[in-house]
Design a protein around this motif. Structure first.
Motif, PDB file in Angstrom:
ATOM      1  N   ILE A  68      -3.546  -2.553  -0.955  1.00 27.58           N
ATOM      2  CA  ILE A  68      -4.435  -1.657  -0.213  1.00 27.58           C
ATOM      3  C   ILE A  68      -4.407  -0.259  -0.807  1.00 27.58           C
ATOM      4  O   ILE A  68      -3.339   0.315  -1.036  1.00 27.58           O
ATOM      5  N   SER A  69      -5.564   0.297  -1.083  1.00 24.27           N
ATOM      6  CA  SER A  69      -5.669   1.693  -1.508  1.00 24.27           C
ATOM      7  C   SER A  69      -7.074   2.175  -1.213  1.00 24.27           C
ATOM      8  O   SER A  69      -8.045   1.570  -1.676  1.00 24.27           O
ATOM      9  N   ASN A  70      -7.188   3.248  -0.456  1.00 26.50           N
ATOM     10  CA  ASN A  70      -8.508   3.763  -0.110  1.00 26.50           C
ATOM     11  C   ASN A  70      -9.277   4.181  -1.362  1.00 26.50           C
ATOM     12  O   ASN A  70     -10.439   3.838  -1.530  1.00 26.50           O
ATOM     13  N   SER A  97      -1.556   3.858   3.464  1.00 25.77           N
ATOM     14  CA  SER A  97      -1.901   2.437   3.399  1.00 25.77           C
ATOM     15  C   SER A  97      -0.740   1.514   3.749  1.00 25.77           C
ATOM     16  O   SER A  97      -0.945   0.321   3.981  1.00 25.77           O
ATOM     17  N   PHE A 147      -1.036  -0.746   6.854  1.00 21.06           N
ATOM     18  CA  PHE A 147      -1.670  -2.075   6.823  1.00 21.06           C
ATOM     19  C   PHE A 147      -0.603  -3.161   6.886  1.00 21.06           C
ATOM     20  O   PHE A 147      -0.724  -4.129   7.637  1.00 21.06           O
ATOM     21  N   GLY A 200       0.849  -1.178   0.000  1.00 19.02           N
ATOM     22  CA  GLY A 200       0.000   0.000   0.000  1.00 19.02           C
ATOM     23  C   GLY A 200       0.885   1.227   0.000  1.00 19.02           C
ATOM     24  O   GLY A 200       1.926   1.249   0.656  1.00 19.02           O
ATOM     25  N   GLY A 204      -8.434  -0.550   8.565  1.00 21.80           N
ATOM     26  CA  GLY A 204      -7.392  -1.363   7.950  1.00 21.80           C
ATOM     27  C   GLY A 204      -6.705  -2.263   8.953  1.00 21.80           C
ATOM     28  O   GLY A 204      -6.472  -3.445   8.695  1.00 21.80           O
ATOM     29  N   SER A 216      -9.438   5.033   7.693  1.00 25.18           N
ATOM     30  CA  SER A 216      -9.003   3.847   6.954  1.00 25.18           C
ATOM     31  C   SER A 216      -7.873   3.119   7.670  1.00 25.18           C
ATOM     32  O   SER A 216      -7.740   1.898   7.547  1.00 25.18           O
ATOM     33  N   SER A 217      -7.049   3.864   8.431  1.00 22.76           N
ATOM     34  CA  SER A 217      -5.977   3.215   9.183  1.00 22.76           C
ATOM     35  C   SER A 217      -6.543   2.328  10.288  1.00 22.76           C
ATOM     36  O   SER A 217      -5.988   1.270  10.596  1.00 22.76           O
ATOM     37  N   ASP A 275     -12.134   9.628   3.328  1.00 22.37           N
ATOM     38  CA  ASP A 275     -11.594   8.981   4.532  1.00 22.37           C
ATOM     39  C   ASP A 275     -12.020   9.635   5.851  1.00 22.37           C
ATOM     40  O   ASP A 275     -12.192   8.956   6.850  1.00 22.37           O
ATOM     41  N   THR A 297     -10.065  -1.742  -0.134  1.00 21.57           N
ATOM     42  CA  THR A 297     -10.336  -0.402  -0.648  1.00 21.57           C
ATOM     43  C   THR A 297     -11.593   0.152   0.007  1.00 21.57           C
ATOM     44  O   THR A 297     -12.266  -0.546   0.772  1.00 21.57           O
ATOM     45  N   ASN A 350     -13.291  -1.433   3.113  1.00 25.03           N
ATOM     46  CA  ASN A 350     -13.011  -0.987   4.487  1.00 25.03           C
ATOM     47  C   ASN A 350     -14.170  -0.185   5.083  1.00 25.03           C
ATOM     48  O   ASN A 350     -14.115   0.232   6.251  1.00 25.03           O
TER      49      ASN A 350
END
Length: 249
Positions: A121-123, A53, A56, A49, A201, A197-198, A182, A148, A176
């Motif tokens: 992983i990518s938002n 990311s 993660f 990520g 994740g 997201s963190s 986010d 995601t 997520n």
């Protein structure tokens, strides 16, 4: 003005985590099946990520209770291995994580084998490097698990020349459940605060490892778990695992 307190954040976060549990449990279980199969075949779980990311992969690797066969991939490896200059890597205009055509070079920095799998992983799921990484993995026959934000990725256009988004390349896709952009909490003005997201994740990462260990144990297999080295014999156990995966994680 909206009320901004820790309690508001906690309440909203708990709702989000409940949503994650209700809506994504089956996808997490499917992803864990891939991780367990990879582990059973002595493969490596490559976790990639960019930006925030990367947290993660940090959540999953080289800590007490984690799987020893997790490998953290970082775009900064381009700099560390002399492939690009630090100045180019930090270019504020031509942002590195958005560049297409880079991931194949990054992929080739590592000893990736047929039995390995990837968690990417990518938002937003729209940037060049993560999409390229997924394309490279799929072309080489490796399974890809995507994490995601569906709200975010469905609201944005892809930045990749193919027009694809990351979720379209996943063998399993885990949402997520975070909001577009986010940040979770309204302030009464344009801005929002408290990116999540963190947190979701980290929850997904630990749940994946938990489910992977459960599957392996139910199959009568020993999971390659790193022990607390304060315990008797733990360092020797960990050293054997490090030797087993040496050069690959």
């Amino acid at each position: 003005m909206n009320k901004i307190t820790m309690d508001v954040f906690y309440d909203n976060l708990l709702v989000l985590l409940d949503t994650l549990e209700k809506e994504q449990t089956e996808n997490i279980k499917k992803a864990a099946e891939i991780l367990a199969e990879t582990t059973k075949n002595n493969g490596i779980i490559h976790v990639f990520g960019s930006g925030h990311s990367v947290g993660f992969s940090l959540e999953m690797q080289k800590r007490i209770g984690s799987l020893a066969n997790v490998h953290k991939i970082e775009t900064s490896d381009f700099v560390l291995k002399g492939k690009v200059t630090l100045e180019d890597f930090k270019d504020p205009v031509n942002i590195f994580e958005r560049r297409p055509g880079m991931a194949e070079k990054l992929f080739d920095l590592y000893n990736v084998q047929n039995e390995d799998c990837f968690i990417i992983i990518s938002n937003s799921g729209i940037n060049g490097v993560v999409i390229d990484m997924a394309i490279c993995a799929k072309e080489r026959g490796n399974k890809v698990i995507v994490v995601t934000s569906w709200q975010h990725t469905s609201a944005e256009d892809s930045r990749h020349p193919s027009g694809k988004k990351l979720y379209q390349l996943g063998d399993v896709v885990i949402d997520n459940c975070g909001p577009r952009g986010d940040a979770l909490i309204e302030t009464g003005k344009l801005e929002k605060i408290c990116s999540v997201s963190s947190i979701t994740g980290a929850c997904i990462a630990q749940t994946l490892e938990c489910e992977t260990v459960r599957i392996l144990k139910e199959q009568g297999l020993e999971a390659p778990i790193l022990y607390d080295e304060a315990l008797e014999g733990a360092k020797e156990h960990n050293d054997l695992l490090r030797e087993k995966y040496h050069g690959r994680v």
